[in-house]
Design a protein around this motif. Structure first.
Motif, short mmCIF file in Angstrom:
data_model
loop_
_atom_site.label_atom_id
_atom_site.label_comp_id
_atom_site.label_asym_id
_atom_site.label_seq_id
_atom_site.Cartn_x
_atom_site.Cartn_y
_atom_site.Cartn_z
N ILE A 21 -12.32 -11.79 2.09
CA ILE A 21 -10.89 -12.09 2.05
C ILE A 21 -10.15 -11.07 1.18
O ILE A 21 -9.13 -10.51 1.58
CB ILE A 21 -10.63 -13.53 1.55
N VAL A 22 -10.68 -10.82 0.00
CA VAL A 22 -10.04 -9.88 -0.92
C VAL A 22 -10.03 -8.47 -0.33
O VAL A 22 -9.02 -7.76 -0.39
CB VAL A 22 -10.73 -9.91 -2.30
N GLU A 23 -11.13 -8.06 0.26
CA GLU A 23 -11.21 -6.73 0.88
C GLU A 23 -10.22 -6.60 2.03
O GLU A 23 -9.54 -5.58 2.17
CB GLU A 23 -12.64 -6.48 1.38
N THR A 24 -10.11 -7.64 2.84
CA THR A 24 -9.15 -7.63 3.95
C THR A 24 -7.72 -7.54 3.44
O THR A 24 -6.91 -6.77 3.97
CB THR A 24 -9.33 -8.89 4.82
N LEU A 25 -7.41 -8.30 2.41
CA LEU A 25 -6.06 -8.25 1.84
C LEU A 25 -5.75 -6.87 1.28
O LEU A 25 -4.65 -6.34 1.48
CB LEU A 25 -5.89 -9.32 0.75
N HIS A 26 -6.71 -6.28 0.58
CA HIS A 26 -6.50 -4.93 0.05
C HIS A 26 -6.27 -3.93 1.18
O HIS A 26 -5.37 -3.09 1.09
CB HIS A 26 -7.69 -4.49 -0.79
N SER A 27 -7.04 -4.02 2.24
CA SER A 27 -6.89 -3.08 3.34
C SER A 27 -5.54 -3.26 4.04
O SER A 27 -4.98 -2.30 4.57
CB SER A 27 -8.03 -3.22 4.34
N MET A 28 -5.01 -4.48 4.04
CA MET A 28 -3.73 -4.74 4.69
C MET A 28 -2.54 -4.32 3.85
O MET A 28 -1.53 -3.84 4.38
CB MET A 28 -3.60 -6.23 5.00
N TYR A 29 -2.63 -4.47 2.53
CA TYR A 29 -1.45 -4.31 1.69
C TYR A 29 -1.50 -3.13 0.73
O TYR A 29 -0.46 -2.73 0.22
CB TYR A 29 -1.19 -5.59 0.90
N ASP A 30 -2.66 -2.59 0.45
CA ASP A 30 -2.74 -1.46 -0.47
C ASP A 30 -2.29 -0.18 0.21
O ASP A 30 -2.63 0.06 1.37
CB ASP A 30 -4.16 -1.26 -1.00
N THR A 31 -1.57 0.62 -0.53
CA THR A 31 -1.23 1.94 -0.07
C THR A 31 -2.39 2.85 -0.45
O THR A 31 -2.87 2.81 -1.58
CB THR A 31 0.06 2.43 -0.75
N ILE A 32 -2.84 3.65 0.46
CA ILE A 32 -3.90 4.60 0.17
C ILE A 32 -3.29 6.00 0.24
O ILE A 32 -2.64 6.36 1.22
CB ILE A 32 -5.07 4.49 1.17
N LEU A 33 -3.47 6.76 -0.82
CA LEU A 33 -2.97 8.13 -0.89
C LEU A 33 -4.14 9.09 -0.72
O LEU A 33 -5.30 8.72 -0.88
CB LEU A 33 -2.30 8.38 -2.23
N THR A 34 -3.83 10.32 -0.42
CA THR A 34 -4.85 11.35 -0.30
C THR A 34 -4.52 12.45 -1.30
O THR A 34 -3.38 12.91 -1.37
CB THR A 34 -4.88 11.93 1.12
N GLY A 35 -5.52 12.85 -2.07
CA GLY A 35 -5.34 13.91 -3.04
C GLY A 35 -6.56 14.81 -3.05
O GLY A 35 -7.56 14.54 -2.39
N THR A 36 -6.48 15.87 -3.84
CA THR A 36 -7.58 16.82 -3.96
C THR A 36 -8.12 16.74 -5.37
O THR A 36 -7.36 16.86 -6.34
CB THR A 36 -7.08 18.25 -3.66
N ASP A 37 -9.44 16.56 -5.51
CA ASP A 37 -10.04 16.48 -6.83
C ASP A 37 -10.23 17.90 -7.39
O ASP A 37 -9.98 18.89 -6.69
CB ASP A 37 -11.35 15.68 -6.81
N PRO A 38 -10.64 18.04 -8.66
CA PRO A 38 -10.77 19.36 -9.28
C PRO A 38 -11.74 20.30 -8.56
O PRO A 38 -11.63 21.52 -8.67
CB PRO A 38 -11.27 19.05 -10.69
N VAL A 39 -12.69 19.76 -7.80
CA VAL A 39 -13.66 20.59 -7.09
C VAL A 39 -13.11 21.07 -5.75
O VAL A 39 -13.62 22.00 -5.15
CB VAL A 39 -14.97 19.78 -6.86
N GLY A 40 -12.04 20.43 -5.27
CA GLY A 40 -11.44 20.81 -4.01
C GLY A 40 -11.70 19.84 -2.88
O GLY A 40 -11.31 20.10 -1.74
N ASN A 41 -12.35 18.73 -3.16
CA ASN A 41 -12.63 17.72 -2.15
C ASN A 41 -11.40 16.84 -1.92
O ASN A 41 -10.72 16.46 -2.87
CB ASN A 41 -13.79 16.82 -2.57
N ARG A 42 -11.15 16.50 -0.66
CA ARG A 42 -10.07 15.57 -0.34
C ARG A 42 -10.58 14.16 -0.63
O ARG A 42 -11.68 13.80 -0.25
CB ARG A 42 -9.67 15.68 1.13
N CYS A 43 -9.77 13.37 -1.32
CA CYS A 43 -10.18 12.03 -1.74
C CYS A 43 -9.12 11.01 -1.36
O CYS A 43 -7.93 11.30 -1.39
CB CYS A 43 -10.37 11.98 -3.26
N ARG A 44 -9.58 9.81 -1.04
CA ARG A 44 -8.68 8.68 -0.85
C ARG A 44 -8.48 8.03 -2.21
O ARG A 44 -9.43 7.77 -2.94
CB ARG A 44 -9.28 7.70 0.14
N ILE A 45 -7.23 7.74 -2.54
CA ILE A 45 -6.88 7.24 -3.87
C ILE A 45 -6.08 5.96 -3.74
O ILE A 45 -5.08 5.92 -3.00
CB ILE A 45 -6.04 8.29 -4.64
#
Length: 147
Positions: free
Chosen positions: A30-54
Motif C-alpha cells: 500500500i505504501v509503495e503504491t501510494l509513493h509511486s502514485m503521488y511522489d514526484t521523481i526527478l532525474t539528476g546526474t551524480d558526481p560520477v556521471g550516472n543518471r539517477c532517479r531522485i
C-alpha cells in the motif's frame, strides 16, 4: 481492510494514513503504491556521471552553482537539468521553500533556525549544511514557522 474518508476544515492538505498493528506485505504494498502514485521523481546526474532517479523527500536543498542547479542529498550531490524556478514550482506542495535568489530548501529537513541581528536567518539542515536566507524571504520563513 477498512477505508475511511474524513472531511474536516482543520485539514488544509490531503493526508493519507496507513494504520495496522505490524508491518507486513500488505502495508508495504500500500505504501509503495501510494509513493509511486503521488511522489514526484526527478532525474539528476551524480558526481560520477550516472543518471539517477531522485525522490525530492530525500533532498535537503537545491541551489545554483556555476550555471547549474545542484541537489544536495544526505551523502551526495546531484546536478539537475531543471532550472531553480521550475523546481520551486514543482516542489512547493512537497515542502520546498525559496530562501534566496539562488536556493530552495526542504522545509521538513530544517534542524534549526538562528535569528541573526542583521535581519537574516541562518538555516541549519539535518545533514549539518548551513545557509542563509535573504532579507526578502525572512517573512516567508516566519510565516511557515507559524503554521
Amino acid at each position: 481492510m477498512d477505508i475511511k474518508t474524513v472531511i474536516n476544515e482543520r485539514y488544509k492538505e490531503t493526508e493519507i494514513h496507513v494504520c495496522k498493528d505490524r508491518t507486513d506485505d500488505e502495508v508495504k504494498n500500500i505504501v509503495e503504491t501510494l509513493h509511486s502514485m503521488y511522489d514526484t521523481i526527478l532525474t539528476g546526474t551524480d558526481p560520477v556521471g550516472n543518471r539517477c532517479r531522485i525522490r525530492p523527500a530525500e533532498i535537503f536543498s537545491f541551489y545554483a552553482e556555476a550555471q547549474h542547479v545542484v541537489a544536495l542529498g544526505k551523502d551526495t550531490r546531484y546536478t539537475m537539468n531543471e532550472k531553480l524556478y521550475q523546481l520551486e514550482k514543482l516542489l512547493k506542495s512537497q515542502g520546498f521553500v525559496r530562501i534566496s535568489k539562488s536556493e530552495i530548501v526542504n522545509f521538513r529537513k530544517i534542524k534549526a533556525l538562528d535569528l541573526g541581528i542583521t535581519g537574516t536567518i541562518k538555516v541549519i539542515l539535518r545533514n549539518g549544511y548551513e545557509t542563509y536566507t535573504s532579507r526578502r524571504n525572512v517573512a516567508r520563513i516566519k510565516e511557515l514557522l507559524n503554521q
